[in-house]
Design a protein around this motif. Sequence first.
Motif, short mmCIF file in Angstrom:
data_model
loop_
_atom_site.label_atom_id
_atom_site.label_comp_id
_atom_site.label_asym_id
_atom_site.label_seq_id
_atom_site.Cartn_x
_atom_site.Cartn_y
_atom_site.Cartn_z
N VAL A 61 -10.10 6.25 -10.97
CA VAL A 61 -10.78 5.85 -9.74
C VAL A 61 -10.31 4.44 -9.41
O VAL A 61 -10.36 3.54 -10.26
CB VAL A 61 -12.31 5.86 -9.92
CG1 VAL A 61 -13.00 5.45 -8.63
CG2 VAL A 61 -12.77 7.22 -10.37
N CYS A 62 -9.84 4.24 -8.20
CA CYS A 62 -9.37 2.92 -7.81
C CYS A 62 -10.54 1.96 -7.67
O CYS A 62 -11.48 2.23 -6.93
CB CYS A 62 -8.60 2.99 -6.50
SG CYS A 62 -8.17 1.35 -5.89
N LEU A 63 -10.48 0.85 -8.38
CA LEU A 63 -11.52 -0.17 -8.28
C LEU A 63 -10.96 -1.48 -7.73
O LEU A 63 -11.34 -2.56 -8.14
CB LEU A 63 -12.19 -0.40 -9.63
CG LEU A 63 -12.92 0.80 -10.25
CD1 LEU A 63 -13.56 0.40 -11.57
CD2 LEU A 63 -13.98 1.35 -9.31
N GLY A 64 -9.99 -1.36 -6.83
CA GLY A 64 -9.53 -2.55 -6.11
C GLY A 64 -10.61 -2.94 -5.13
O GLY A 64 -11.46 -2.12 -4.77
N SER A 65 -10.61 -4.20 -4.66
CA SER A 65 -11.76 -4.59 -3.84
C SER A 65 -11.87 -3.82 -2.53
O SER A 65 -12.99 -3.54 -2.12
CB SER A 65 -11.87 -6.10 -3.67
OG SER A 65 -10.67 -6.65 -3.31
N PRO A 66 -10.78 -3.41 -1.86
CA PRO A 66 -10.99 -2.57 -0.66
C PRO A 66 -11.68 -1.25 -1.00
O PRO A 66 -12.59 -0.84 -0.29
CB PRO A 66 -9.58 -2.35 -0.13
CG PRO A 66 -8.79 -3.50 -0.63
CD PRO A 66 -9.37 -3.82 -1.97
N CYS A 67 -11.23 -0.61 -2.08
CA CYS A 67 -11.87 0.65 -2.44
C CYS A 67 -13.32 0.43 -2.85
O CYS A 67 -14.19 1.23 -2.53
CB CYS A 67 -11.09 1.36 -3.54
SG CYS A 67 -9.63 2.22 -2.89
N LEU A 68 -13.59 -0.68 -3.55
CA LEU A 68 -14.97 -0.98 -3.91
C LEU A 68 -15.82 -1.15 -2.66
O LEU A 68 -16.94 -0.67 -2.58
CB LEU A 68 -15.03 -2.24 -4.77
CG LEU A 68 -14.63 -2.06 -6.23
CD1 LEU A 68 -14.58 -3.41 -6.93
CD2 LEU A 68 -15.59 -1.13 -6.95
N GLY A 116 -6.84 -0.46 -11.04
CA GLY A 116 -6.65 -1.34 -9.89
C GLY A 116 -6.12 -0.55 -8.72
O GLY A 116 -6.14 0.69 -8.71
N CYS A 117 -5.63 -1.28 -7.74
CA CYS A 117 -5.25 -0.70 -6.45
C CYS A 117 -4.11 0.32 -6.59
O CYS A 117 -3.12 0.10 -7.25
CB CYS A 117 -4.81 -1.83 -5.53
SG CYS A 117 -4.17 -1.27 -3.96
N MET A 118 -4.30 1.45 -5.94
CA MET A 118 -3.28 2.51 -5.97
C MET A 118 -2.32 2.39 -4.80
O MET A 118 -1.33 3.11 -4.72
CB MET A 118 -3.95 3.87 -5.95
CG MET A 118 -4.78 4.12 -7.19
SD MET A 118 -5.59 5.71 -7.15
CE MET A 118 -6.50 5.64 -8.70
N GLY A 119 -2.62 1.56 -3.83
CA GLY A 119 -1.70 1.34 -2.72
C GLY A 119 -2.29 1.56 -1.35
O GLY A 119 -2.41 0.62 -0.57
N PRO A 120 -2.66 2.80 -1.02
CA PRO A 120 -3.08 3.06 0.36
C PRO A 120 -4.54 2.70 0.61
O PRO A 120 -5.38 3.57 0.84
CB PRO A 120 -2.85 4.57 0.51
CG PRO A 120 -2.93 5.12 -0.87
CD PRO A 120 -2.60 4.02 -1.84
N CYS A 121 -4.84 1.38 0.60
CA CYS A 121 -6.23 0.93 0.57
C CYS A 121 -7.08 1.42 1.74
O CYS A 121 -8.27 1.58 1.59
CB CYS A 121 -6.28 -0.60 0.55
SG CYS A 121 -5.18 -1.30 -0.64
N SER A 122 -6.47 1.60 2.92
CA SER A 122 -7.32 1.97 4.06
C SER A 122 -7.82 3.41 3.89
O SER A 122 -8.64 3.86 4.66
CB SER A 122 -6.56 1.83 5.37
OG SER A 122 -5.47 2.71 5.40
N PRO A 129 -12.29 5.27 -0.72
CA PRO A 129 -11.97 5.21 -2.15
C PRO A 129 -10.94 6.27 -2.55
O PRO A 129 -11.09 7.42 -2.18
CB PRO A 129 -13.31 5.49 -2.83
CG PRO A 129 -14.34 5.27 -1.79
CD PRO A 129 -13.70 5.53 -0.48
N MET A 130 -9.97 5.79 -3.32
CA MET A 130 -8.90 6.69 -3.78
C MET A 130 -9.20 7.14 -5.21
O MET A 130 -9.69 6.36 -6.02
CB MET A 130 -7.58 5.94 -3.81
CG MET A 130 -7.01 5.55 -2.46
SD MET A 130 -6.38 6.96 -1.55
CE MET A 130 -5.22 7.64 -2.73
N ILE A 131 -8.87 8.39 -5.51
CA ILE A 131 -8.85 8.79 -6.92
C ILE A 131 -7.54 9.51 -7.22
O ILE A 131 -6.87 10.00 -6.31
CB ILE A 131 -10.05 9.67 -7.34
CG1 ILE A 131 -9.98 11.04 -6.67
CG2 ILE A 131 -11.37 9.00 -7.05
CD1 ILE A 131 -11.00 12.01 -7.24
S1 FES Z 1 -7.80 -0.88 -3.42
FE1 FES Z 1 -7.85 1.25 -3.76
S2 FES Z 1 -5.93 1.80 -2.98
FE2 FES Z 1 -5.85 -0.35 -2.71
#
Ligand code: FES
Lengths: 167, 232, 542
Positions: free
Chosen positions: C22-29, C55-61, C64-66
């Motif tokens: 599970v992406c826990l980058g701040s945009p996904c959070l 961390g971030c998987m890339g496509p933040c917009s 939440p990415m998994i």
């Molecule tokens: S923060 Fe989740 S893809 Fe960038």
Amino acid sequence: MNVHDSHRADDRHRALERVMQQHRLRPDSLIEILHAAQRQFGWLDRDVLGLIAARLRLPPSLVYGVASFYHAFRLEPPGRHRCTVCTGTSCHLKGGSRLLQQLEQHFGIACGATAPDGSLTLENVRCLGACGLAPLIVIDDEACPHASFGPVVERLTASLDGEDTSP
Amino acid sequence: MPRLTLTINNRSVSARRGESILSAARRSGSDIPTLCNLGGLIPAGACRVCLVEVAGYPRPVPACATRAEQGMVVTTDTERLTAARRMIVELLLAERNHSCAVCVMNQHCQLQDLAARLGIDHVRFAFISPLAGVDISHERFGIDHNRCILCRRCVRVCDEIEGAHTWDVDGRGAASRIICDLAQPWGTSATCTGCGKCVQACPTGALFEKDAPTKKATIDMERLSEWRRSRK
Amino acid sequence: MKTPEPKNEKPTVCGGGLKISVCLGSPCLASGAEGVLRALREAWGEKPIAVIGTGCMGPCSRGPMIRIERDGYPTAYYERMTPQAACTTVAAYLAGAAPEQGRLAPDFPFIALQTRVVLEQCGRIDPCDLNSARAAGGYRALAHAIGKMTPEQICCEIGASGLRGRGGGGYPTGTKWELVRAASGRRKYVVANGDEGDPGAFMDRTLMESDPHRLLEGMAIAGYAVGARDGFIFVRGEYPLAAQRLGAAIVDAGKAGLLGRNILGSGFSFRIRLRIGAGAFVCGEETALMASVMGRRGQPVIRPPYPAQRGLWGSSTLINNVETFGCIAPIIRNGAAWFRSVGTPGNSGTKVFSISGDVATEGVLEVPLGTPLRELLAMAGGVSGGSFKAAQTGGASGGCIPASHMDVPVDYESLKGLGTIMGSGGLIVMNDQRCMTDVARFFMHFCQDESCGKCAPCRTGTQQAARLLDRIAAGEATSDDISQLEQLCRFMRETSLCGLGMAAPTPVLSTLRWFREEYENHVRDRRCPAGVCAMEGTPCRD
Ligand code: FES
Ligand SMILES: Cc1cc2nc3c(=O)[nH]c(=O)nc-3n(C[C@H](O)[C@H](O)[C@H](O)COP(=O)(O)O)c2cc1C
Ligand code: SF4
Ligand code: SF4
Ligand code: SF4
Ligand code: FES
Ligand code: FES
């Protein structure tokens, strides 16, 4: 100020003193210490700045100059709620600046200012680094991605109304 | 003492190692205008009116804060430099409220002198006209922010020479203001010794002595800082 | 996604062979990733399914990415997950089907076409777990560097790799290291510039949040190479999560003997401290950054002396960008020749871009230097909401690239040739609904707000230029105002003290170069062609 408050103030001063000691009263830790003081008190009043200056043996004007240079430090008490609108590039393109203007008008407070009753502070930030969520707003530390005027006002009004005003 | 030679305005000039282009140029008779510089203070390179061209450098450099180097070829008066200096002075005149006719420094102001020297008779830019405020709470001195050009000579002289560090700068960018202690009235300052050096150091009418109708920068900062160094 | 060879990755899939990240980058959070993680952990959490936060998987917009990895299945990314959707998806997987709902195509270009060197482990490892980083090769380069290489050799290797500073200027990193190494003095410092104040840039945040150990490793190698025992990371104050993860990473690495005293028993000691910024763009400028690290107003001072000569507390100081440090470990591991094989001659390696604005997918992309802009856009799924008008590179210090130059290879020199800069990697795409005058005005106001106020040209110049642009946007300007604006901009570029003031005019000059007509529309016809500017008197804002 009642007894309870002054105890809390004492605790905060003790906590600040601890942080200053951790930094061994080094003048080059001034910014760290200002961050810590703001965490304790919510903002930096002149007494606190004067105290820090005295403890670090720095000229008061230097401490004030540093505190006022950086946007993160508040020299005025903040409102009980905070609404931060991102006006970075992406958020600006996608309506962040306009949103801020609308909020200013709606609540009758300028960006950077606090409502006279101390309920709300409206401020801006230049990019939170989450541009994919533009326009981005942060209300009381909670991010609202893809914000628009209606829902934001609703949220804010709800928090303002739901405020516990009993002492 | 090791010396070096450079060329300033086609004239060969010898300079001490570590000496600024400005001081070498002045000795050789090329008068470069300055505003934020004051002999004896650490140069700030802030006002940029002393910019000069050095052959091989991509951009003009401040003469006050750039060391003379062996073989440098410096030009202090080109059309480009004059245009830039004029622009700076106009911008400074537009930034605050400089009404010279009613200023304590009229005829003795370095900003006014420089404007005259550059033949400035009008300002291209919109006058910002901020409400900058005046503080006359000190018993002998006053500060009129309307006439401040933020050169920080007062800040530096009070810190570097007097050792009081009463002044600093509040805020940043165009909102910068010179402040006393915790942004409080000068008269209530706990650090000011009342020495008057800042008043002497100020190039404009921003800092003034209350009962002196006009003032002139008379203090010999160079000597003062010599003296301070010898005490250390 | 490809990572250039050589590379050896151990599969971390465990138990029943299902691994969910599970992406826990701040945009996904911000989009609710924490709820997704919690729901998945509550539902499964135990073996046979491993649920980890990355961390971030890339496509933040699209967060939440998994990501779901399972033996015998292709890796699958799912976008815009809710707790419920995530649980349903995983349940389907367990039942033997890979649902299509929310699934990104297997060759989703944003992910598939990246070349990851710096971000190699971002979105793969758990940034809060040192073991996860080490299992993926973390700190191997550090061990090799201190164990088998001399400081000279390291500087040489970095020089030979052709790595150039990713903070914007593109200064050769090897040369800078060698300068600091050769400098005399007992104390030296290494500083990572994580200020990233450029609005619209978030590459450094991504690295700091997603793979903090990569930065620490790069800095420690730098410390060994230049002879420094102390390092500082200057993190932008708006990035609390990055600061928190870095802080934890420093503690973990210290406990494991990878930082601090006597690293890996080699006798080399290196301590890293965090400094949290307090909201000032100009603190990205290296002399201002040092002032801020020393607890003062972030005002630039005149260079020379350069930080390598006289930096923090008067000692020789190495300052590099976060991403620059992120390149170090791979170079040491795989060699300079390998790094040079990526990118183009003179522009070796990859560059991370944060792409946002009017594109289908906004997020973080890493590509070899010299990749054409058109290709970057295609990876991001093309322009959204209209046709391509311009892309801004280098943020407030950069300029825009118009449609006619979409094939420009993105490298330091080509961008300079178009009157813009690489900058730190923020890339903002604008469609034809955007007004370029408004963009220029936006950046000028930004620079006015962020000017430190020390030097007269920048302090007063940005103020006057912003006023002129306000007049243009309000339909109150004359054609004299345009020429005055142009004059003022050239003047600021020539005379300002630091890079902020020198570069503040770039957005104006660049939009004037490519979109002068739009300015003229505003002035002559009192009309904003894109319909963005209100044209109703000066909007009074500061
Ligand atoms: S923060 Fe989740 S893809 Fe960038
Ligand atoms: C106004 C201004 C802002 C800057 N902001 C940053 C920044 O946010 N991050 C960064 O790494 N470099 C920034 N720089 C560049 C740094 O001054 C410095 O060149 C860089 O950190 C050096 O690292 P590098 O050689 O690895 O690129 C900025 C420069 C200027 C003039
Ligand atoms: S009078 Fe002397 S001590 Fe007081 S502010 Fe001026 S220089 Fe400083
Ligand atoms: S008060 Fe005078 S000396 Fe001080 S900054 Fe202003 S103009 Fe300069
Ligand atoms: S160019 Fe701007 S930011 Fe840089 S020193 Fe001058 S006023 Fe400060
Ligand atoms: S512009 Fe708002 S988050 Fe970047
Ligand atoms: S006198 Fe040299 S910059 Fe002001």
